[in-house]
Design an enzyme around this catalytic site. Structure first.
Site, short mmCIF file in Angstrom:
data_model
loop_
_atom_site.label_atom_id
_atom_site.label_comp_id
_atom_site.label_asym_id
_atom_site.label_seq_id
_atom_site.Cartn_x
_atom_site.Cartn_y
_atom_site.Cartn_z
N ASP A 194 -37.49 0.18 -5.13
CA ASP A 194 -37.02 1.57 -5.10
C ASP A 194 -36.06 1.78 -3.94
O ASP A 194 -35.44 2.83 -3.83
CB ASP A 194 -38.20 2.53 -4.96
CG ASP A 194 -38.77 2.92 -6.30
OD1 ASP A 194 -38.16 2.57 -7.32
OD2 ASP A 194 -39.84 3.57 -6.34
N ASP B 58 -42.59 1.43 -16.47
CA ASP B 58 -42.99 1.63 -15.08
C ASP B 58 -44.51 1.56 -14.90
O ASP B 58 -45.27 1.68 -15.87
CB ASP B 58 -42.46 2.99 -14.60
CG ASP B 58 -42.12 3.00 -13.12
OD1 ASP B 58 -42.62 2.13 -12.38
OD2 ASP B 58 -41.34 3.88 -12.70
C1 GLA Z 1 -40.93 4.78 -9.81
C2 GLA Z 1 -39.72 3.92 -10.13
C3 GLA Z 1 -38.47 4.74 -9.95
C4 GLA Z 1 -38.53 5.96 -10.85
C5 GLA Z 1 -39.78 6.76 -10.57
C6 GLA Z 1 -39.95 7.87 -11.57
O1 GLA Z 1 -40.99 5.07 -8.47
O2 GLA Z 1 -39.70 2.78 -9.32
O3 GLA Z 1 -37.34 3.96 -10.25
O4 GLA Z 1 -38.49 5.55 -12.19
O5 GLA Z 1 -40.93 5.95 -10.61
O6 GLA Z 1 -41.08 8.60 -11.34
#
Ligand code: GLA
Length: 729
Positions: free
Chosen positions: A550, A480
């Site tokens: 997301d 990430d």
């Molecule tokens: C980001 C990712 C999510 C999740 C969060 C965790 O927003 O896109 O899928 O993994 O971080 O903090």
């Protein structure tokens, strides 16, 4: 195939369906002669370009005493700053004496089978030498000795042309590079629309189509990542170009950092398309004897509309950009705990999710954010990649083996490029983050970005990941990246090299990814950046899939996945079923709809299946079976966007399997209307005389009927989603 006409000094790059032609006008200026539908004959000449001069009166300086020939009026193949071409330059450098003039002339060229990689940068590749041919055309600035190598590859079957540039400093002094674009293409006319993919967090890549206008139109990123706001992709299309017909020219940069991507239309309605590293925030001191490589631009022309263009990108990226064991393999159906628990979990909670998931056929459990340091919210511990014993007293090893005992694989979330100010890592190394002495260190999501232009920081990140991956049975990593860069500066770069920071960061990132993916070839890596803020071909070179957004709401995903499919294949899009009401938009859609929307991508669940009713669990079981049966058609098949979601009522996608024997039509009602008209979905890519049986009804239809008369479709309820499967008899 690449041919060279020695007398006219013309290079003709031919793929199965396209031609790209460039040559030296008056044996001096490298001009762009043609890009489009394949030309069979090599008799294109310069006359028509010289004629142009007669019709233009401008204030521009001429390059010859006796004839009015100004590069400002010519389609230049790789324009440089400081001469008579005064449009956006592809190349701009400053020399020791302060001059920024670069004049290029022919030096040499070589044509060879196959394609070479680009040192330190991701790029498309070949598996057999005869898939593609490459041209390396070296130009030289005689005054300084600087050489610029223009590198082209033309794929035959895949119908794409790639371009990149290498700068060789053969002068005795350092040269400061101010702009090194990967490609410019001068179109003779400007009757085009410009399509690009703007967005935001949870609303990534919503295509926008606007007419090109006089002056400059461009999108870019100066945020350090390719970004959710803009994508390093654009297309130029003619007015009548639609999904199925008309000329479409696609431009995409294989790069994950700052980019510029746009067009410049001059008063004579010529149109220069440009693509490369964003010159804004970029400088590079090239030492005498050193080389600099630009990222690769992937150029796709199709006369079969946007659909034709997308299909070329999909196949090229799926088979000649993505790499490794998982490239051609069906990937695991996964369950991710993020939306089910957020930071609030312990071993039992995770195992509870895993148990139910294993019963319905899920193959991989991904433990998301919150497993390390003392992280119970997003305000600490990034950089401390050791397990949180309060949540997981038996450690990752115990959790992974319990998950394995359930017959599932275990995957883990990392955000390796970041550091929390409240972390052991930051306390020990406060100078490891991006910062400039005396300036604020602005936090985003309570975190700072590590300085990947530093080797010691890259080593630290690699070692943290190596330690976890080599001691725990981790078979999937979600990588990430959750904030953009700001307050730019590096503690180690000297003052005169601070302008190199952004690009050095990306090179550092790529070096870690190269090493790590080589060291762990059996681990499936998925890239993520607050959802899809780094959905670009650069990341796909290292990781064959990216978390698309997301936003897991099915309706929103229809739009996001549509825009993403402009140039990225469904095989690269992570897509999950989440709980309703949806956490991002509050919408409730049926579980069947969420399943059909997600299963065209890399499929998974992001909820606690224990919360579903028995009837919903039955649907989930069926979904996984359907995905197992047809996933390959969605991922490796050809996509035809029959009806795009911008009509606001429904959207219809058709997938034709690689062997062309399975056809799946997936329909999604965006907004139901009572007693709706009947629409006819005219299928594509079938054999006219083939017979196709609807798997559900058992009825058979001739291909030509399905393609010309179409199948009737009436809007049912809001968000109702169905797939129709045809099998060729
Ligand atoms: C980001 C990712 C999510 C999740 C969060 C965790 O927003 O896109 O899928 O993994 O971080 O903090």
């Amino acid at each position: 195939m690449i041919s060279f006409d020695k007398d006219k000094m013309i290079f003709h790059l031919k793929s199965n369906n396209t031609s790209y032609i460039l040559g030296f006008l008056k044996e001096k200026f490298l001009v762009h002669l043609y890009w489009g539908k394949k030309l069979e004959f090599n008799d294109l000449d310069y006359d028509m370009f010289l004629d142009v001069m007669k019709y233009r009166r401008n204030m521009c300086a001429s390059d010859y005493k006796d004839i009015a020939l100004s590069r400002d009026c010519l389609p230049m193949e790789y324009s440089t700053f400081g001469n008579t071409d005064q449009r956006t330059p592809a190349f701009h450098a400053t020399y020791k004496n302060g001059s920024f003039i670069t004049e290029l002339e022919y030096d040499s060229h070589v044509i060879y089978n196959g394609k070479k990689g680009i040192n330190g940068l991701p790029a498309t590749y070949v598996e057999n030498e005869d898939e593609a041919q490459s041209l390396e055309l070296t130009l030289k600035d005689n005054l300084t000795g600087v050489k610029i190598v223009l590198i082209y590859t033309v794929y035959d079957e895949l119908d794409a042309i790639t371009r990149s540039v290498k700068i060789i400093n053969n002068s005795k002094d350092d040269v400061r590079l101010d702009s090194v674009l990967s490609a410019v293409v001068d179109f003779k006319e400007s009757q085009y629309d410009y399509i690009h993919l703007p967005g935001a967090w949870a609303r990534e890549r919503h295509p926008e189509r606007v007419p090109v206008m006089t002056g400059k139109q461009m999108v870019d990123s100066a945020r350090g990542n390719s970004s959710a706001q803009h994508n390093p992709f654009f297309a130029l299309v003619e007015k009548n170009t639609d999904e199925n017909s008309g000329n479409a020219y696609g431009f995409n940069l294989v790069y994950s950092g700052n980019f510029t991507a746009g067009v410049e239309v001059d008063p004579y309605n010529t149109c220069r398309a440009f693509l490369g590293i964003n010159p804004f925030g970029f400088e590079w001191i090239l030492k005498s004897g050193d080389e600099f490589a630009s990222p690769e631009a992937v150029l796709v022309y199709s006369d079969k509309g946007l659909g034709g263009m997308s299909r070329v990108y999909h196949k090229l990226y799926r088979t000649r950009l993505c790499r490794g064991k998982f490239r051609d393999k069906e990937r695991y159906v996964l369950i991710n705990n993020w939306e089910a628990t957020y930071f609030n979990f312990d071993e039992e909670k995770i195992l509870n999710i895993a148990r139910k998931a294993s019963q319905v056929g899920v193959e991989l459990l991904v433990l998301d954010d919150g497993w390390f340091g003392k992280r119970n919210s997003d305000n600490c511990s990034l950089g401390d990649w050791y397990v949180n014993k309060e949540k997981l007293p038996g450690g990752l090893t115990q959790l992974a083996s319990k998950v394995n005992e359930l017959g599932m694989k275990f995957g883990l979330w990392f955000e390796p490029e970041m550091v929390s100010p409240d972390s052991d890592c930051y306390r020990a190394h406060p100078d490891w983050c991006i910062h400039s002495e005396g300036r604020t260190r602005s936090e985003g999501r309570n975190q700072l970005v590590l300085d990947l232009s530093r080797q010691d920081v890259c080593d630290y990140i690699y070692n943290c990941l190596y330690e976890n991956l080599s001691t725990v049975n981790i078979e999937y990593v979600k990588w990430d990246y959750n904030r953009t860069m700001s307050n730019i500066g590096s503690a180690l770069l000297p003052a005169e090299r601070q302008g190199e920071f952004f690009h050095r960061y990306i090179l550092g990132l790529y070096s870690i990814l190269e090493k790590l993916t080589k060291a762990f070839p059996d681990v499936l890596f998925e890239s993520c950046s607050s959802g899809g803020a780094r959905f670009d071909p650069g990341m796909l070179f290292y990781m064959p899939q990216t978390w698309t957004s997301d936003d897991t709401d099915a309706l929103e995903r229809v739009y996001i996945q549509y825009g993403t499919s402009m140039c990225y294949p469904y095989s690269a899009m992570g897509a999950h079923v989440s709980i309703v009401p949806n956490h991002q938009v509050g919408r409730t859609t049926p579980v069947q709809t969420r399943g059909y929307t997600a299963m065209v991508g890399q499929f998974g669940y992001e909820l606690d299946l224990n919360k579903l009713t028995d009837a919903e669990i039955d649907v989930v079981k069926e979904q996984i079976k359907t995905y197992k049966k047809y996933g390959e058609v969605f991922h490796k098949g050809e996509l035809y966007r029959l009806v795009t979601p911008d009509n606001n009522y429904f959207c219809s996608n058709e997938f034709v399997s690689e062997d062309r024997n399975t056809i799946i039509v997936s329909n999604f009602v965006l907004r139901a209307v009572p007693n709706s008209p009947v629409y006819y979905l005219k299928l594509k890519g079938l054999e006219s005389d083939g017979v196709y049986m609807d798997e559900k009804t058992g009825k058979s239809y001739r291909g030509e009927i399905l393609m010309s008369s179409g199948i009737p479709y009436q809007l049912s309820a809001d968000y109702d989603t169905k797939i129709i499967v045809f099998k060729k008899q």
